[in-house]
Design a protein around this motif. Sequence first.
Motif, PDB file in Angstrom:
ATOM      1  N   TYR A 185       0.834  -1.216   0.000  1.00 39.30           N
ATOM      2  CA  TYR A 185       0.000   0.000   0.000  1.00 39.30           C
ATOM      3  C   TYR A 185       0.863   1.259   0.000  1.00 39.30           C
ATOM      4  O   TYR A 185       0.554   2.228  -0.690  1.00 39.30           O
ATOM      5  N   ILE A 186       1.944   1.230   0.760  1.00 37.72           N
ATOM      6  CA  ILE A 186       2.858   2.384   0.792  1.00 37.72           C
ATOM      7  C   ILE A 186       3.463   2.611  -0.591  1.00 37.72           C
ATOM      8  O   ILE A 186       3.503   3.733  -1.091  1.00 37.72           O
ATOM      9  N   ASP A 187       3.907   1.523  -1.223  1.00 36.61           N
ATOM     10  CA  ASP A 187       4.507   1.640  -2.556  1.00 36.61           C
ATOM     11  C   ASP A 187       3.479   2.012  -3.621  1.00 36.61           C
ATOM     12  O   ASP A 187       3.800   2.720  -4.576  1.00 36.61           O
ATOM     13  N   ALA A 188       2.235   1.571  -3.465  1.00 37.18           N
ATOM     14  CA  ALA A 188       1.185   1.951  -4.423  1.00 37.18           C
ATOM     15  C   ALA A 188       0.965   3.467  -4.379  1.00 37.18           C
ATOM     16  O   ALA A 188       0.713   4.092  -5.415  1.00 37.18           O
ATOM     17  N   LYS A 189       1.091   4.059  -3.202  1.00 34.94           N
ATOM     18  CA  LYS A 189       0.981   5.519  -3.101  1.00 34.94           C
ATOM     19  C   LYS A 189       2.127   6.189  -3.856  1.00 34.94           C
ATOM     20  O   LYS A 189       1.937   7.230  -4.488  1.00 34.94           O
ATOM     21  N   LYS A 190       3.313   5.583  -3.818  1.00 37.49           N
ATOM     22  CA  LYS A 190       4.459   6.122  -4.564  1.00 37.49           C
ATOM     23  C   LYS A 190       4.231   6.004  -6.076  1.00 37.49           C
ATOM     24  O   LYS A 190       4.617   6.892  -6.830  1.00 37.49           O
ATOM     25  N   VAL A 191       3.593   4.915  -6.494  1.00 37.63           N
ATOM     26  CA  VAL A 191       3.242   4.756  -7.914  1.00 37.63           C
ATOM     27  C   VAL A 191       2.334   5.908  -8.332  1.00 37.63           C
ATOM     28  O   VAL A 191       2.541   6.540  -9.374  1.00 37.63           O
ATOM     29  N   THR A 192       1.334   6.197  -7.493  1.00 35.56           N
ATOM     30  CA  THR A 192       0.419   7.309  -7.784  1.00 35.56           C
ATOM     31  C   THR A 192       1.186   8.613  -7.915  1.00 35.56           C
ATOM     32  O   THR A 192       0.984   9.370  -8.866  1.00 35.56           O
ATOM     33  N   GLU A 193       2.081   8.884  -6.971  1.00 33.46           N
ATOM     34  CA  GLU A 193       2.858  10.129  -6.999  1.00 33.46           C
ATOM     35  C   GLU A 193       3.746  10.210  -8.237  1.00 33.46           C
ATOM     36  O   GLU A 193       3.856  11.271  -8.852  1.00 33.46           O
ATOM     37  N   LEU A 194       4.362   9.090  -8.608  1.00 31.59           N
ATOM     38  CA  LEU A 194       5.249   9.088  -9.777  1.00 31.59           C
ATOM     39  C   LEU A 194       4.499   9.332 -11.087  1.00 31.59           C
ATOM     40  O   LEU A 194       5.018   9.978 -11.993  1.00 31.59           O
ATOM     41  N   LEU A 195       3.287   8.812 -11.182  1.00 33.11           N
ATOM     42  CA  LEU A 195       2.570   8.882 -12.453  1.00 33.11           C
ATOM     43  C   LEU A 195       1.528   9.998 -12.523  1.00 33.11           C
ATOM     44  O   LEU A 195       1.031  10.308 -13.615  1.00 33.11           O
ATOM     45  N   ALA A 196       1.201  10.616 -11.401  1.00 35.16           N
ATOM     46  CA  ALA A 196       0.133  11.623 -11.366  1.00 35.16           C
ATOM     47  C   ALA A 196       0.418  12.827 -12.261  1.00 35.16           C
ATOM     48  O   ALA A 196      -0.519  13.440 -12.774  1.00 35.16           O
TER      49      ALA A 196
END
Length: 186
Positions: free
Chosen positions: A29-40
């Motif tokens: 879940y923590i890394d999924a938030k980073k995915v969101t930040e990277l691609l947003a």
Amino acid sequence: MATNVYFVRHAHSTYTPDERKRPLSDRGYIDAKKVTELLADHPIEVIISSPYKRAFQTVEGLANRLGKEIKIVEEFKERTLSGEPVENFEAAIEKVWKEERFAFPGGESNLEAQAKGVRAFKQVLDEYAGKNIVIGTHGNIMVLIMKFFNPGFDVTFWKKLDMPDIYCLTFDNGKLAGHKRIWQRD
């Protein structure tokens, strides 16, 4: 006009024998938030996911942030290695990559899994030509699809993937024009 496909390998999951319902772990879940930040900040127009919960959850935050629906594509689920658990996962993976026509009982060969994934992928390229697309998926099927366009994507490449991982592939008229890794672990 170029089509950019952001392959997102799912984040770390909590093991359950039910492949479809296996959720992300706390770390996932923590890394999924980073995915969101990277691609947003990328101009994402389409978000697609494997039907497996862990892949969907990895791109769900991005879809919510961008106000996009997630289209489920069954063929982007992980390849079936075997109908029963294998004794040695690493050895089993090595075997199917070395002998691409070989399949364990109840499983798919690399060629079968690749053909299924590439068919779906080409449909995505046709339907969304010129767009920026995110595909939430799994390591083996992702690399098998990538290998169809460039044989340098092999089992050694697969072994180096993070969980999650993100690769942007750029296509021009259905041909791979370039690729770039987006994910960098802290």
